[in-house]
Design a protein around this motif. Structure first.
Motif, PDB file in Angstrom:
ATOM      1  N   UNK A1247      35.431  34.980  48.052  1.00  7.92           N
ATOM      2  CA  UNK A1247      34.261  35.197  47.197  1.00  7.92           C
ATOM      3  C   UNK A1247      34.149  34.103  46.149  1.00  7.92           C
ATOM      4  N   UNK A1248      32.946  33.575  46.015  1.00 13.67           N
ATOM      5  CA  UNK A1248      32.669  32.551  44.995  1.00 13.67           C
ATOM      6  C   UNK A1248      31.442  32.878  44.170  1.00 13.67           C
ATOM      7  N   UNK A1252      28.637  38.853  43.255  1.00  6.96           N
ATOM      8  CA  UNK A1252      29.477  39.620  44.181  1.00  6.96           C
ATOM      9  C   UNK A1252      30.802  39.994  43.532  1.00  6.96           C
ATOM     10  N   UNK A1253      31.354  39.086  42.747  1.00  7.84           N
ATOM     11  CA  UNK A1253      32.639  39.362  42.099  1.00  7.84           C
ATOM     12  C   UNK A1253      32.503  40.500  41.101  1.00  7.84           C
ATOM     13  N   UNK A1254      31.443  40.488  40.317  1.00  5.71           N
ATOM     14  CA  UNK A1254      31.247  41.541  39.326  1.00  5.71           C
ATOM     15  C   UNK A1254      30.991  42.886  39.988  1.00  5.71           C
ATOM     16  N   UNK A1255      30.270  42.873  41.102  1.00  4.67           N
ATOM     17  CA  UNK A1255      29.951  44.137  41.772  1.00  4.67           C
ATOM     18  C   UNK A1255      31.166  44.774  42.428  1.00  4.67           C
ATOM     19  N   UNK A1256      32.256  44.034  42.585  1.00  2.00           N
ATOM     20  CA  UNK A1256      33.451  44.624  43.193  1.00  2.00           C
ATOM     21  C   UNK A1256      34.023  45.760  42.360  1.00  2.00           C
ATOM     22  N   UNK A1257      33.753  45.758  41.080  1.00  2.00           N
ATOM     23  CA  UNK A1257      34.345  46.781  40.217  1.00  2.00           C
ATOM     24  C   UNK A1257      33.832  48.170  40.529  1.00  2.00           C
ATOM     25  N   UNK A1434      41.896  39.233  39.208  1.00  2.00           N
ATOM     26  CA  UNK A1434      42.760  39.697  40.290  1.00  2.00           C
ATOM     27  C   UNK A1434      42.321  38.981  41.566  1.00  2.00           C
ATOM     28  N   UNK A1435      43.216  38.230  42.177  1.00  2.00           N
ATOM     29  CA  UNK A1435      42.918  37.448  43.363  1.00  2.00           C
ATOM     30  C   UNK A1435      43.631  38.053  44.564  1.00  2.00           C
ATOM     31  N   UNK A1436      42.864  38.445  45.556  1.00  2.00           N
ATOM     32  CA  UNK A1436      43.477  38.852  46.811  1.00  2.00           C
ATOM     33  C   UNK A1436      43.993  37.640  47.583  1.00  2.00           C
ATOM     34  N   UNK A1443      37.963  28.088  43.255  1.00  2.00           N
ATOM     35  CA  UNK A1443      36.512  28.251  43.341  1.00  2.00           C
ATOM     36  C   UNK A1443      36.002  29.396  42.478  1.00  2.00           C
ATOM     37  N   UNK A1444      36.826  29.921  41.602  1.00  2.00           N
ATOM     38  CA  UNK A1444      36.376  31.019  40.747  1.00  2.00           C
ATOM     39  C   UNK A1444      35.307  30.509  39.781  1.00  2.00           C
ATOM     40  N   UNK A1445      34.127  31.141  39.739  1.00  2.00           N
ATOM     41  CA  UNK A1445      33.013  30.638  38.911  1.00  2.00           C
ATOM     42  C   UNK A1445      33.176  30.991  37.438  1.00  2.00           C
TER      43      UNK A1445
END
Length: 1553
Positions: A1247-1248, A1252-1257, A1434-1436, A1443-1445
């Protein structure tokens, strides 16, 4: 590769004999005359000197041309003494070859012009004679092959040298023409290309295949002919791809030249150029570019196709066979030329004893460096740091050559090898490696550190001047351990480790086993198959999950001890002399395996070989001497234990042994001196911090062996005391700041982890199961949860655990260990850590800011750890050390005082605060209390009142205030405030959420008796209070009315005290007796007249006499007349009227008194109206005047200014001024603590996108370890009822009123998962006496940049929210325990009684809630530089940190990445832009921590980093200073200017609102 094709090697080696001229059959003198005459005639028409003199050739027929060519061919075979004839012959042929060029010369014969390819092939074949060494002439150059009476070692005859130089000149002429043909010719046919390539192969073989002799023709032309061969071969790959026969011949001949350094140099050069092009073809333009010199990049034609690049790359890579054979002198010298030399020479009894083979170690090193560089290029580790390093490579080559000479002289070989050339033009003497420029600095720094540790070591080890160093610097930059260099990481587009190992694994593994008993047998058929020899074998290996011995890793190869080789080899060519190349191979292997991606699988056969190679390379020499291989492994394997390699823990015991030879040593003993010891120690620390969590995590699990040794197996428990001692000893000797910082973080991890485990074990022993309230409230049973599928940790009692460890240690063949002295428990480690850090803080680290800050942060962390067996003496000693540190820093000379020094003092005061708050019993010790208060006095005033116990103390008024700086004074004042207000203080109902009272003026007024029931705003409520400012630092608000729950008619005052440290509310009553004695006093409305104790006596009337009787007789004096009569001073009519009025009043009063006296004399009866009666109790008091008087502020001196302050101590404020209420609320909005925010993100693999990253919560399938991590960071709170920091100014430090119906949408979507803590309804919160931390899990981008209006929902309790986090259900974050707003309004249960003064009463809550109004947030100017943001990611997949924004999500002081390993441990990665103050501790980059200790460590790192940011800012003001300045602003804006009488008069006036 070419097994089915024939070779031209024999034909090309005999090419000179097959092309002899007819003139060779004539006598030499006759043939010479013919050649001289013909060549001279033809050469005169060439126009060599003057181009205009060129004439058309007279040769018009083929017969004429062929006849002349027979003559010219013989001229090329003449002795070198006939230089003129040879030179003319060369000129003729070179000019005739221009027929193949676009513009041929005029002197070219007509037949040659008509058929240039035919004649060009013949000419090229004839030119071969020019390069063949003449028989007999080489004896002048190589006296070793002549008789013993002609031996002139190391010298060259002048005539021979001149002759060779002339031959070299004409050879260069031919080579230039051949290059022109290859580049410019457009008419060359395939046969001509093959003839040209055959010619180049033949001349190279003729010059280079014989054993190298210094300054012979082969030595002179080696680099030149090889460079032309490789260059033209590459051009031929584009214009006429060579046939397999030529490729096979090329490979066979190259293997005959391997004793030449130039071959490997050119091989590396071409390989790098082709690799650079190939990487772009395979992985696209986004792959890191392999930057090479411009002149090298021009070797590859631009028109070369992608397919041609790939084919050429693989063929060139294998053109010298297996480069590891360069470490086998028998294989290299197994040629006809070496055997002939051995037969002719008296001093060389075996081909391996030829002097030229003494350079094989350096040649082997160059080859392995080339392979290593290609590996780095495939990994994407290459950068342009090597630019401009040609001189450095030349320096390295010189050092290699000099080491060869010293080696030969040391070993006393039969024949010394001459020094290879060190001065050549336009050649690459070394390989550009990543970080090469850094290696120059590294070597210079290491050289200055001291002389080599072992001067008697073999000089051959010095040949790897850049081998291990380049690998070391590469890995140092990859792992981020060199702060001043670019931080490199493997490219995300890199191929898999298996792919790289398929290409280079066989070579690297074979080289890694050189000199060991597992070296690959040289007779193995796969040793000559090239780089891909083991691909099929590797692919056919079965996949296994673990290693039980290592047999699976060596089953595909035959290993044997090369004893026969070692017996026959010369001393300078034993396997130990190839240690540098072996170290380079080990470094490349470590970089390959450390580049493993998350979830990537590596074949077990490769893993087994790698572990065996590393195990052998980690062997420590006698006296703990660090070899090059050991250093290379440590420098290149920092990530080895934190990338989830299967079975990598089998190397743990060997790594610990290796680290024991590096870290505890103040001066590391090394076989080489060029390796930077600081970088070596840093890499060792990276490995150490990866192993610290293993012993407690795996407990008594046994470590399996790669190879059976017959001894007892080792368990992880047995490594624990070794790791602890290693850590303590390393910290004692470490001098570099970065390394010290990392070690301090490791030490903090060890103490925290041990304490957390002991606490979890005690919880188990107390009988609390996973279902009890204690565990569900957030206490994780880490001891049982941490044990993963790979662990067989027992759950026995603590005693059993202790004895098991003891018995296992005793079976490990280690010296007897006293369990009381080894840091086996948290308490023992706590004691050792505290003592060591405090000692070094004062003795060694006080002058280094970052190291001092890290040490102080660690001491603060130690103070927070809850240890069962707490030692009060050690804690007292730690506080004493901190105080001594402050005294030492303040006592430094004025020139040493700087901002950095004062920052360290401020940090030390903060550490003292932490220790005293968490250990309040320390202040019960008189000595400790005295020490702390003396330091406070020193910080505030700049000196102590009593320097010694015997000296007379200096009073406060006699001292001059001269603190070290303003910041130091403010830090000391904060410590004093904490001592007086917080240490030992029992937390209120709000706990740690708020240090101040939640009550304000409107809340108190609603409780008063005069409240009529209407809504009261703060603007109105403040008018009912009297406000005073004491000493410009305390705002005292006094309410003189009694509260509703006060029934006793006593003087009551309610005071709101706002000071720099907090806001408190007190209710005070004036009593004449204590409460417990008040009920004992009997009271009656009419107590009656007391009875007389005796008979009343007789009353005698007498007239009082105020003056003597003779008063009238005393004459008056001047003094009596000094006071004039009243009538005499009446100057005007108004005053006369006043005096007349006063006289009438006196007269009236005199008459009344006379009448009363006369009445009493006449009336002798008893009258009840004169009976004494008690007065009615007073119900109204002017309590403001009373409280101020009792506090001593109503003195005249307190109402007047002093010399040191123009303002009086007591100042009254005007409540009627506009903005007064707003300023009071602004003061309340300034928190007395620092407050920061941590945002947590969950990143799925790949994920970049920030959305999408925020919606994972909101997902329900998040990792359970992630949920545990959230629960360990803080406790859940509801924003609407939370009184502390919420992450948003508009909702912090207050209770939010119930919103309107429109603000609450119960029908809206419910937030599930951790997203419920997005800051809108709830957050995770942590606080102590100095800091607040809000942990927010955003589910929308707006949750980061701005906060929406807070709804009125309330948590059903912190207990339920904690249960929701700690549960392991994937759907644990549901909203069922947060009631909707509509339900709250209908039931009326949503209102809380937190504003009630009576904690046991819940009545009248509604009316008090209605009296609250929304408070304002502080001014925008006060927001800057106050709160900081920290990102927890938290990185899987670990690779996603690249590539973390982060820029899209916000501006963060530090980004902390957490990656779960398959073992159940967590890997930490830190990122961010750090200024002068580096990253904080205790977490450091690359650390591996356990789940039970990660929460406290993360919090401390975040808070410490924010504190460092504040220390770094020049204009930053601590919270208590900001509150104090706000109070002073209140004084300047709302002060009432009154004189002393007006002030007293104002106290008697009543307030109204």
């Amino acid at each position: 590769m070419y097994a089915d094709w024939s070779s031209l090697t024999i034909q090309l080696q005999c090419l000179g004999n097959s092309t002899q001229s007819v003139l060779s059959k004539l006598p030499q003198d006759d043939s010479k005359q013919v050649v001289s005459a013909v060549v001279k005639t033809v050469a005169n028409n060439l126009g060599i000197t003057v181009s205009s003199d060129a004439k058309p050739s007279a040769l018009n027929t083929e017969q004429e041309v062929n006849w002349c060519m027979e003559v010219i061919c013989h001229g090329l075979c003449l002795p070198l003494t006939e230089h003129k004839v040879i030179s003319d012959s060369v000129n003729i042929y070179c000019e005739w070859l221009s027929a193949l060029l676009p513009n041929p010369k005029i002197c070219v014969p007509k037949p040659v012009l008509e058929d240039p390819n035919f004649y060009g092939q013949k000419i090229i074949t004839h030119l071969n004679h020019l390069f063949i060494p003449r028989k007999g002439e080489e004896e002048q150059i190589n006296p070793a092959v002549t008789t013993t009476d002609k031996l002139v070692k190391g010298k060259t005859l002048p005539s021979a040298q001149d002759t060779i130089h002339r031959q070299a000149v004409v050879c260069h002429r031919v080579l230039r023409r051949v290059q022109e043909l290859a580049h410019q010719s457009t008419v060359m046919e395939r046969e001509t290309w093959e003839a040209l390539l055959s010619f180049l192969l033949a001349i190279n073989d003729a010059l280079l295949s014989p054993p190298a002799v210094k300054d012979d023709i082969g030595d002179q032309l080696c680099e030149r002919v090889l460079g032309v061969l490789f260059e033209i071969w590459l051009i031929a790959c584009v214009k006429s791809f060579p046939s397999p026969t030529l490729w096979k011949t090329f490979r066979e001949m190259c293997m005959n030249w391997r004793h030449r350094t130039g071959l490997v140099t050119q091989w590396n050069r071409v390989n790098l150029c082709l690799t650079s092009r190939l990487l772009g073809v395979l992985y696209g333009p986004r792959f890191p570019v392999l930057n090479i010199p411009k002149e090298d990049s021009e070797l590859i034609p631009d028109t070369m196709t992608n397919e041609c690049v790939a084919q050429s790359w693989f063929r060139f890579l294998n053109c010298i066979g297996n480069p590891v054979e360069l470490s086998k002198p028998i294989a290299v010298s197994n040629t006809q030329q070496f055997k002939e030399y051995a037969l002719k020479s008296f001093g060389v009894v075996d081909p391996t004893y030829h002097p030229c083979l003494a350079s094989l170690p350096s040649i082997f090193l160059k080859a392995m460096k080339g392979v290593s560089t290609i590996v780095d290029a495939y990994l994407g580790l290459y950068n342009d740091l090597h630019a401009g390093e040609g001189e450095h490579n030349q320096e390295k080559e010189d050092l290699v050559d000099s080491s060869m000479i010293s080696q030969q002289s040391t070993n006393q070989a039969p024949i010394q090898a001459p020094t290879p050339p060190t001065s050549r033009k336009n050649i690459i003497l070394g390989l550009p490696r990543p970080g090469q420029m850094i290696s120059t600095m590294s070597r210079s720094t290491s050289t200055s550190a001291g002389p080599p540790q072992n001067q008697s070591l073999s000089g051959s080890s010095l040949i790897s001047t850049s081998a291990v160093m380049n690998s070391a610097i590469m890995l140092a930059t990859v792992t981020g351990t060199l702060n001043d260099q670019q931080n490199l990481s493997p490219s995300p587009l890199r191929p898999s480790c298996n792919s790289i190992l398929h290409l280079f694994g066989l070579w690297l593994f074979e080289a890694a086993f050189i000199g060991t008993d597992l070296r690959v047998n040289s007779n193995s058929p796969k040793s000559s198959l090239g780089a891909r020899g083991s691909v099929e074998t590797s692919r056919d290996q079965p996949r296994t999950s673990s290693f039980t011995g290592g047999s699976s890793g060596v089953s595909s190869q035959t290993y044997s001890l090369p004893a026969s080789e070692m017996e026959d080899l010369p001393p300078g060519l034993t396997p130990n002399n190839f240690e540098s190349g072996r170290a380079e191979a080990l470094g490349a292997l470590c970089r390959i395996f450390c580049s493993k991606r998350t979830g990537e699988e590596i074949l077990p056969v490769y893993l087994a070989r790698f572990y065996l190679a590393v195990q052998k390379g980690l062997a420590v020499g006698p006296d703990k001497v660090v070899s090059e291989s050991l250093a290379s492994i440590l420098l290149n394997s920092s990530n080895l234990l934190r990338i989830d390699l299967d079975g990598v823990n089998v190397l743990a015991p060997f790594l610990v042994t290796a680290l024991e030879a590096v870290l505890p040593e103040k001066e590391i003993k090394m076989t080489v001196s060029y390796i930077n010891r600081g970088d070596l120690r840093r890499s060792a620390i990276h490995l150490l911090q990866s192993m610290l969590a293993l012993p407690l995590h795996f407990s008594n699990m046994h470590i399996k062996e790669l190879l059976p040794t017959g001894g007892p197996s080792v368990s992880f428990n047995q490594l624990k005391p070794r790791l602890v001692n290693l850590l303590i000893n390393a910290l004692q000797v470490e001098t570099e700041g970065v390394n010290t910082h990392m070690l301090l973080g490791c030490l903090m991890l060890g103490v925290q982890d041990a304490a957390s485990l002991e606490e979890a074990e005690l919880t188990q022993n107390d009988g609390f199961s996973n279902n009890t309230d204690r565990n569900s409230a957030g206490l994780f049973n880490t001891a049982s949860e941490t044990g993963s599928v790979m662990s067989d940790q027992t759950n026995g009692s603590a005693d059993h655990y202790h004895h098991t460890q003891l018995s296992e240690r005793s079976s490990f063949n280690e010296p007897s260990i006293d369990m009381d002295n080894v840091a086996d428990s948290a308490h023992a480690l706590f004691v050792r850590a505290t003592y060591l850090v405090c000692h070094r803080l004062i003795s060694s680290w006080r002058s280094e800011l970052n190291t001092s800050l890290a040490a102080l942060e660690m001491l603060s962390g130690l103070a927070r750890i809850q240890i069962q067996e707490q030692d009060a003496l050690e804690c007292k000693r730690a506080v004493k050390w901190l105080c001594d540190y402050i005294v030492t820093q303040c006592s430094r000379p004025p020139q040493a005082h700087s901002r950095d020094l004062h920052s360290s003092i401020v940090a030390a005061f903060q550490a003292c605060v932490t220790w005293l708050v968490h250990h309040p019993y320390l202040l019960q010790d008189k000595e400790c209390l005295s020490t702390v208060l003396e330091v406070v006095e020193l910080g505030i005033s700049g000196s102590k009142s009593q320097q010694k116990a015997s000296s007379t103390p200096v009073t406060k008024d006699e001292k001059a205030l001269n603190p070290a700086s303003r910041r130091v004074r403010e830090a000391a004042e904060n410590l004093l405030s904490v001592i007086m207000e917080q240490v030992g203080h029992v937390q209120s109902l709000t706990g740690s959420e708020c240090l101040s009272s939640l009550l304000d003026e409107s809340s108190l007024l609603l409780q008063s008796n005069s409240w009529s029931g209407e809504q009261v705003s703060n603007h109105t409520a403040v008018k009912a209070f009297r406000y005073f400012v004491i000493d410009q630092s305390v705002v005292l608000g006094i309410l003189e009315e009694s509260l509703g729950n006060s029934q006793d008619p006593h003087p009551t005052v309610t005071a709101i005290i706002r000071c720099p440290s907090n806001k408190s509310v007190w209710t005070l009553k004036l009593r004449h007796l204590p409460r417990h004695k008040s009920g004992q006093v009997q009271r009656s409305a009419n107590p009656g007249r007391p009875l007389a104790m005796a008979e009343p006596g007789t009353r005698k009337d007498s007239k009082p006499c105020f003056f003597p009787d003779s008063i009238e007789k005393i004459p008056l004096c001047a003094a009596d007349r000094s006071i004039p009569a009243v009538d005499s001073i009446a100057g005007d009519e108004t005053l006369a009227l006043e005096l007349d009025r006063l006289a009438r009043l006196n007269e009236q009063q005199s008459i009344l008194e006379k009448d009363l006296s006369h009445t009493m004399d006449e009336d002798t009866s008893y009258s009840t109206e004169f009976e004494c009666k008690p007065p009615e109790p007073c119900s109204e008091f002017q309590t403001a005047r009373l409280i101020l008087s009792h506090l001593g502020f109503l003195s005249i001196s307190a109402l007047r200014g002093a010399l040191d302050s123009p303002l009086p101590r007591l100042i009254a404020l005007h409540t009627e001024n506009d903005g007064f209420a707003k300023d009071i609320e602004s003061l309340d909005q300034i928190s007395p603590r620092t407050f920061d925010t941590m945002y947590t993100f969950y990143v799925r693999p790949g994920q970049t996108n920030s959305v999408d990253i925020i919606s994972n919560s909101q997902a329900g399938d998040l990792n359970k370890m992630y949920l545990e991590l959230l629960a360990s960071l803080g406790w859940p709170v509801n924003v609407s009822t939370h009184s502390g920091w919420t992450g948003d100014y508009s909702t912090s430090w207050k209770i939010i009123d119930e919103p309107s119906t429109n603000d609450c949408n119960p029908a809206g979507p419910k937030i599930s998962g951790p997203a419920r803590f997005n800051g809108t309804e709830a957050i995770l919160y942590w606080a102590d006496v100095s800091s607040e931390l809000a942990i927010i899990v955003p589910c929308r981008s707006t949750d980061i940049y701005s906060t929406e209006s807070r709804p009125c929902s309330s948590l059903s309790g912190n207990q339920q929210a904690a249960d929701a986090i700690s549960t392991h259900s994937t759907s644990s974050f549901e909203r069922g325990d947060i009631p909707d707003c509509a339900e709250e309004r209908s039931s009326g249960s949503g209102l809380h009684g937190s504003l009630s003064l009576d904690v046991t009463s819940g009545e009248s809550t509604t009316r008090r809630k209605q009296g609250r109004t929304n408070q304002v947030h502080p001014d925008q100017k006060t927001r800057s530089n106050i709160d900081y943001k920290v990102a927890l990611v938290w990185l899987e997949s670990m690779e996603d940190y690249l590539t973390f924004p982060v820029n899209e999500l916000g501006s963060f002081s530090i980004t902390i990445f957490v990656h779960p390993l398959s073992t159940g441990l967590l890997r930490i990665k830190l990122a961010g832009s750090f200024g002068k103050i580096s990253v904080s501790s205790p977490l450091v980059d690359g650390m591996v921590v356990s789940r039970r200790s990660v929460g406290p460590l993360l919090r401390q790192t975040a808070i410490n980093m924010c504190r460092r940011r504040r220390l770094e800012q020049d204009l930053y003001q601590p919270p208590h200073v900001r509150r104090k300045l706000k109070i002073q602003e209140l004084v300047s804006k709302h002060r009432i200017q009154m004189s002393e009488p007006e002030f007293f008069a104002n106290l008697f006036m009543n307030t109204s609102y």
